[in-house]
Design an enzyme around this catalytic site. Structure first.
Site: not given
Ligand code: ACO
Length: 324
Positions: A118, A251, A281
């Site tokens: 990214c 990004h 993304n």
């Molecule tokens: N729908 C419903 N529930 C979900 C989903 C979904 N799509 N995905 C995860 N959950 C659940 C999990 O299982 C967890 O459940 P639990 O509490 O029962 O265990 C709960 O939601 C919370 O999960 P977290 O992972 O703690 O959620 P968080 O608030 O951290 O959000 C996210 C997750 C959106 C991925 C966030 O961490 C994020 O955006 N991180 C950065 C990601 C990013 O920038 N990635 C790209 C980088 S660029 C590249 O190089 C590709």
């Protein structure tokens, strides 16, 4: 020494739009639970474009390149450098950049890919800037293009809801006036495991895991910290602070990352270009696609200072400061 100036941009998104509700319904059919509310509240994403089966990254890149050349009123034959940032190339080789060159019907000049996930577009822009500054190229096409849908594990709701497909491109030309005025690139290979697609091909077989894996919370925390420092460092190169920029194009991964970054840097939300609600993304394509939207709708104008930032797998990150 000439500057590298952006003289046009273009974007291309595959026609199929998948809303959060549609995606939730598709996943529900496979007993995977998600919802529009969860995705919107946690990420800001409302929909994504998904390429049809068999559509390759080079095809998206060629469409974006043509749009950028038209916008810049540049003949493809004038291009003497093509850099494509992608982590989803059509082939192991030849590079996607060579396929783009052939697709544009031109020959000669350099063409190669850059792989910084990214951060790829920012790395590619910085590389094209270096070529132009030292006189090794005069008119460059810099493209970020991805078909990320092909490396997603559609049974992993923690990642498959986050990404989309697309391509964005800019045309850079050597000029006496700025131009790109600051570049800041970084990597920390020690963090490779928090975001990776750790598979490859050997002896005719896939070796390792062919799907994107991510520790979302680790990526989130690191992204905010490194992007804030990188913004300060690149602005210092130009004798500015982040609060002085006219537009920030980070990004497009998560709207909560963008908001937090803006607050840390004193950049109001109105100055941050956001397209992830519509594009999700798109990895290396996200920054040029967002730039193209804001350049063409007239928000970004001649003379504006634009801060572009990438962050992603590697772990990699970086910033480019551009006067339009
Ligand atoms: N729908 C419903 N529930 C979900 C989903 C979904 N799509 N995905 C995860 N959950 C659940 C999990 O299982 C967890 O459940 P639990 O509490 O029962 O265990 C709960 O939601 C919370 O999960 P977290 O992972 O703690 O959620 P968080 O608030 O951290 O959000 C996210 C997750 C959106 C991925 C966030 O961490 C994020 O955006 N991180 C950065 C990601 C990013 O920038 N990635 C790209 C980088 S660029 C590249 O190089 C590709």
């Amino acid at each position: 020494m000439p500057y590298a100036k952006i003289i046009g941009s273009g974007g291309y998104l595959p026609p199929r739009i998948v809303s959060n509700d549609e995606l939730a319904a598709e996943l529900a059919a496979r007993q995977i639970e998600t919802s529009d509310t969860w995705i919107t509240e946690r990420t800001g994403i409302r929909q994504r474009h998904i390429a049809a089966p068999g559509v390759k990254t080079s095809s998206l890149a060629i469409n974006a390149a043509r749009a950028a050349l038209d916008h810049a009123a540049v003949d493809a034959a004038d291009i003497d450098l093509i850099i494509v940032a992608t982590s989803t190339p059509d082939f192991i080789f030849p590079s996607t950049a060579c396929l783009v060159q052939a697709g544009l019907g031109i020959r000669g000049g350099a063409a190669f890919d850059i792989q910084a996930v990214c951060s790829g577009f920012v790395y590619a822009l910085a590389t094209a800037d270096a070529f132009i500054r030292v006189g090794r190229a005069a008119t460059a096409l810099v493209i970020g293009a991805e078909v990320f849908s092909g490396i997603l594990d559609w049974s992993d709701r923690g990642t498959c809801v986050l990404f989309g497909d697309g391509a964005g491109a800019v045309v850079l030309r050597a000029a006496d006036t700025p131009g790109i005025t600051g570049v800041e690139l970084n990597a920390d290979g020690g963090q490779a495991k928090i975001l990776c697609t750790a598979g490859g091909i050997s002896q005719g077989k896939i070796v390792g895991d062919p799907f994107l894996r991510m520790d979302g919370q680790a990526v989130f925390k690191l992204a905010v910290t490194v992007l804030a420092q990188s913004a300060r460092d690149v602005c210092a190169q130009a004798g500015m602070t982040p609060a002085d920029v006219d537009w920030m194009i980070p990004h497009q991964a998560n709207v909560r990352i963008l908001n937090l970054l803006g607050r840390k840097l004193g950049i109001p939300a109105e100055k941050i270009v956001v397209t992830l609600d519509r594009h999700a993304n798109t990895s290396a394509a996200s920054v040029p696609l967002a730039f193209d939207v804001a350049f063409r709708d007239g928000r970004i104008r001649a003379g504006d200072q634009v801060l572009m930032q990438g962050v992603g797998g590697g772990f990699t990150w970086g910033s480019v400061l551009v006067r339009i």
